[in-house]
Design a protein around this motif. Sequence first.
Motif, PDB file in Angstrom:
ATOM      1  N   UNK A 287       0.829  -1.201   0.000  1.00  0.00           N
ATOM      2  CA  UNK A 287       0.000   0.000   0.000  1.00  0.00           C
ATOM      3  C   UNK A 287       0.867   1.257   0.000  1.00  0.00           C
ATOM      4  N   UNK A 288       1.915   1.275   0.797  1.00  0.00           N
ATOM      5  CA  UNK A 288       2.767   2.461   0.887  1.00  0.00           C
ATOM      6  C   UNK A 288       3.503   2.711  -0.415  1.00  0.00           C
ATOM      7  N   UNK A 289       3.908   1.648  -1.119  1.00  0.00           N
ATOM      8  CA  UNK A 289       4.571   1.826  -2.411  1.00  0.00           C
ATOM      9  C   UNK A 289       3.623   2.481  -3.414  1.00  0.00           C
ATOM     10  N   UNK A 290       2.393   2.043  -3.432  1.00  0.00           N
ATOM     11  CA  UNK A 290       1.428   2.626  -4.354  1.00  0.00           C
ATOM     12  C   UNK A 290       1.181   4.091  -4.032  1.00  0.00           C
ATOM     13  N   UNK A 291       1.077   4.410  -2.763  1.00  0.00           N
ATOM     14  CA  UNK A 291       0.788   5.786  -2.375  1.00  0.00           C
ATOM     15  C   UNK A 291       1.973   6.726  -2.600  1.00  0.00           C
ATOM     16  N   UNK A 292       3.167   6.176  -2.759  1.00  0.00           N
ATOM     17  CA  UNK A 292       4.330   7.008  -3.067  1.00  0.00           C
ATOM     18  C   UNK A 292       4.442   7.318  -4.558  1.00  0.00           C
ATOM     19  N   UNK A 293       3.684   6.627  -5.374  1.00  0.00           N
ATOM     20  CA  UNK A 293       3.739   6.877  -6.809  1.00  0.00           C
ATOM     21  C   UNK A 293       3.325   8.318  -7.099  1.00  0.00           C
ATOM     22  N   UNK A 294       4.083   9.055  -7.913  1.00  0.00           N
ATOM     23  CA  UNK A 294       3.784  10.474  -8.142  1.00  0.00           C
ATOM     24  C   UNK A 294       2.375  10.747  -8.640  1.00  0.00           C
ATOM     25  N   UNK A 295       1.872   9.918  -9.552  1.00  0.00           N
ATOM     26  CA  UNK A 295       0.525  10.149 -10.062  1.00  0.00           C
ATOM     27  C   UNK A 295      -0.521   9.930  -8.984  1.00  0.00           C
ATOM     28  N   UNK A 296      -0.344   8.871  -8.203  1.00  0.00           N
ATOM     29  CA  UNK A 296      -1.293   8.601  -7.118  1.00  0.00           C
ATOM     30  C   UNK A 296      -1.235   9.709  -6.080  1.00  0.00           C
ATOM     31  N   UNK A 297      -0.029  10.167  -5.744  1.00  0.00           N
ATOM     32  CA  UNK A 297       0.120  11.266  -4.780  1.00  0.00           C
ATOM     33  C   UNK A 297      -0.559  12.535  -5.296  1.00  0.00           C
ATOM     34  N   UNK A 298      -0.362  12.833  -6.576  1.00  0.00           N
ATOM     35  CA  UNK A 298      -0.969  14.032  -7.150  1.00  0.00           C
ATOM     36  C   UNK A 298      -2.480  13.927  -7.158  1.00  0.00           C
ATOM     37  N   UNK A 299      -2.994  12.752  -7.484  1.00  0.00           N
ATOM     38  CA  UNK A 299      -4.450  12.553  -7.491  1.00  0.00           C
ATOM     39  C   UNK A 299      -5.023  12.710  -6.086  1.00  0.00           C
ATOM     40  N   UNK A 300      -4.339  12.142  -5.112  1.00  0.00           N
ATOM     41  CA  UNK A 300      -4.803  12.223  -3.736  1.00  0.00           C
ATOM     42  C   UNK A 300      -4.829  13.670  -3.254  1.00  0.00           C
ATOM     43  N   UNK A 301      -3.806  14.448  -3.660  1.00  0.00           N
ATOM     44  CA  UNK A 301      -3.725  15.840  -3.231  1.00  0.00           C
ATOM     45  C   UNK A 301      -4.748  16.715  -3.942  1.00  0.00           C
ATOM     46  N   UNK A 302      -5.051  16.387  -5.205  1.00  0.00           N
ATOM     47  CA  UNK A 302      -5.913  17.262  -6.003  1.00  0.00           C
ATOM     48  C   UNK A 302      -7.394  16.926  -5.902  1.00  0.00           C
TER      49      UNK A 302
ATOM     50  N   UNK B 278     -11.161  16.093  -4.753  1.00  0.00           N
ATOM     51  CA  UNK B 278     -12.095  16.529  -3.713  1.00  0.00           C
ATOM     52  C   UNK B 278     -12.945  15.377  -3.200  1.00  0.00           C
ATOM     53  N   UNK B 279     -12.657  14.168  -3.651  1.00  0.00           N
ATOM     54  CA  UNK B 279     -13.417  13.003  -3.214  1.00  0.00           C
ATOM     55  C   UNK B 279     -12.453  11.870  -2.899  1.00  0.00           C
ATOM     56  N   UNK B 280     -12.908  10.849  -2.173  1.00  0.00           N
ATOM     57  CA  UNK B 280     -12.011   9.735  -1.843  1.00  0.00           C
ATOM     58  C   UNK B 280     -11.462   9.059  -3.095  1.00  0.00           C
ATOM     59  N   UNK B 281     -10.226   8.634  -3.028  1.00  0.00           N
ATOM     60  CA  UNK B 281      -9.602   7.956  -4.159  1.00  0.00           C
ATOM     61  C   UNK B 281     -10.216   6.571  -4.347  1.00  0.00           C
ATOM     62  N   UNK B 282     -10.464   6.229  -5.587  1.00  0.00           N
ATOM     63  CA  UNK B 282     -10.995   4.904  -5.875  1.00  0.00           C
ATOM     64  C   UNK B 282      -9.888   3.860  -5.757  1.00  0.00           C
ATOM     65  N   UNK B 283     -10.289   2.616  -5.522  1.00  0.00           N
ATOM     66  CA  UNK B 283      -9.320   1.534  -5.475  1.00  0.00           C
ATOM     67  C   UNK B 283      -8.604   1.373  -6.803  1.00  0.00           C
ATOM     68  N   UNK B 284      -9.301   1.652  -7.904  1.00  0.00           N
ATOM     69  CA  UNK B 284      -8.682   1.519  -9.215  1.00  0.00           C
ATOM     70  C   UNK B 284      -7.594   2.570  -9.410  1.00  0.00           C
ATOM     71  N   UNK B 285      -7.847   3.792  -8.900  1.00  0.00           N
ATOM     72  CA  UNK B 285      -6.830   4.830  -9.016  1.00  0.00           C
ATOM     73  C   UNK B 285      -5.609   4.471  -8.180  1.00  0.00           C
ATOM     74  N   UNK B 286      -5.834   3.941  -6.975  1.00  0.00           N
ATOM     75  CA  UNK B 286      -4.721   3.566  -6.115  1.00  0.00           C
ATOM     76  C   UNK B 286      -3.865   2.481  -6.765  1.00  0.00           C
ATOM     77  N   UNK B 287      -4.516   1.548  -7.446  1.00  0.00           N
ATOM     78  CA  UNK B 287      -3.786   0.431  -8.049  1.00  0.00           C
ATOM     79  C   UNK B 287      -3.413   0.695  -9.504  1.00  0.00           C
ATOM     80  N   UNK B 288      -3.573   1.925  -9.937  1.00  0.00           N
ATOM     81  CA  UNK B 288      -3.271   2.323 -11.313  1.00  0.00           C
ATOM     82  C   UNK B 288      -1.869   1.887 -11.759  1.00  0.00           C
TER      83      UNK B 288
END
Length: 387
Positions: free
Chosen positions: A155-170, A172-182
């Motif tokens: 989980x931590x490796x996925x959340x460190x991915x730049x695209x996932x981090x940018x999506x999480x920061x930008x 306004x709604x909870x991140x989908x599981x598909x976005x996290x596992x992108x």
Amino acid sequence: MSGRATTWPSEGDPVTDVSTSSETTPAEAEVESSSYDAAQRRSRQIESDLARDAGRYRMLTGDRPTGRLHIGHYFGSLANRVRLQDLGVDSWILVADYQVITDREGVGPIRERVLSLLVDYLAVGIDPARSTIFTHSAVPALNQLMLPFLSLVTDSELRRNPTVKAELAASQRPMSGLMLTYPVHQAADILFCKANVVPVGKDQLPHLEQTRVVARRFDEVYGRARAEESVFPQPDALLSEAPNILGTDGQKMSKSRGNTIEIGMTADATAKIIKRAVTDSDRNITYDPAGRPEVANLLLLASLCTGRTPQEWADEIGDGGAGRLKAVVTEAVNSTFAPIRARRAELEADQGHLLEVLAAGNARANEVADATLDEVRRAMGMAYDLG
């Protein structure tokens, strides 16, 4: 992959047009710089080798079908795909329809957009006899590879991915599981066909490294213990030096901003858009990307279409002003894209042919994906038909 996602991003943007943002520590920046230097060296080696032995390479690239492609896509990615195909690289082009829903609640007019992408691909010179064009949703075995691949990342490796981090920061709604596992879905895209080279920009290197990690870990856990050779190759980056073409308003080219020149636009529509392009009040045309980015952008566009340098065009236009500059760019763009647009019109009129091309690409992708999944099952000891 221009939208927040990467490699196959939003607005139909390609591999080479991705911009992600995330905060990095000095230590992380140093590691990134070292990795980039290594990737550059390897990319130069591959480019040198292509002229001698292009057939040893299999390339995977693609787009998300979320909008019509524009000339930024052509110069940033499509022309390079045709170049690699013509060199003899085994080219695989993914229409990433499943990835549309990574950051959206619906798919929109997905069928229309998929066929529009296909028309653009064929019109610019991608040859379905030499390039396999396929859709995510039509290749079940590709997507099934996500299950074992997900077990190899944290989980931590996925959340460190730049695209996932940018999506999480930008978002306004909870991140989908598909976005996290992108990033893992992208790994499946690349590895299912055992692609060994992926055209990317610098910002996509973390995604490709995640793919390399998945390939290496799979072999460490399953492959090398049960087979003499690795199950998956570790793909290399073919780094793009794609030009950064701005939109007609001087901002990043994006369909959502209404500042694009679509590949399929008419000559008249193109002329009207370029006529509205932002310039400045200085009548003397000079090539100064830092001081006059809007003027420099138009000169760059004329250069890309004609083969002459931006400086040569600036010298020729001189004190002709913005009007002359825009006339030059309009002529250059319309001359360059006229045959592509004529071919587009023919292709759009024959939807049956488009569907045949897609069906053939999907069939080949399924054949390869099924074989890879079978190999994965065997490596994992899950091929129960062996007795």
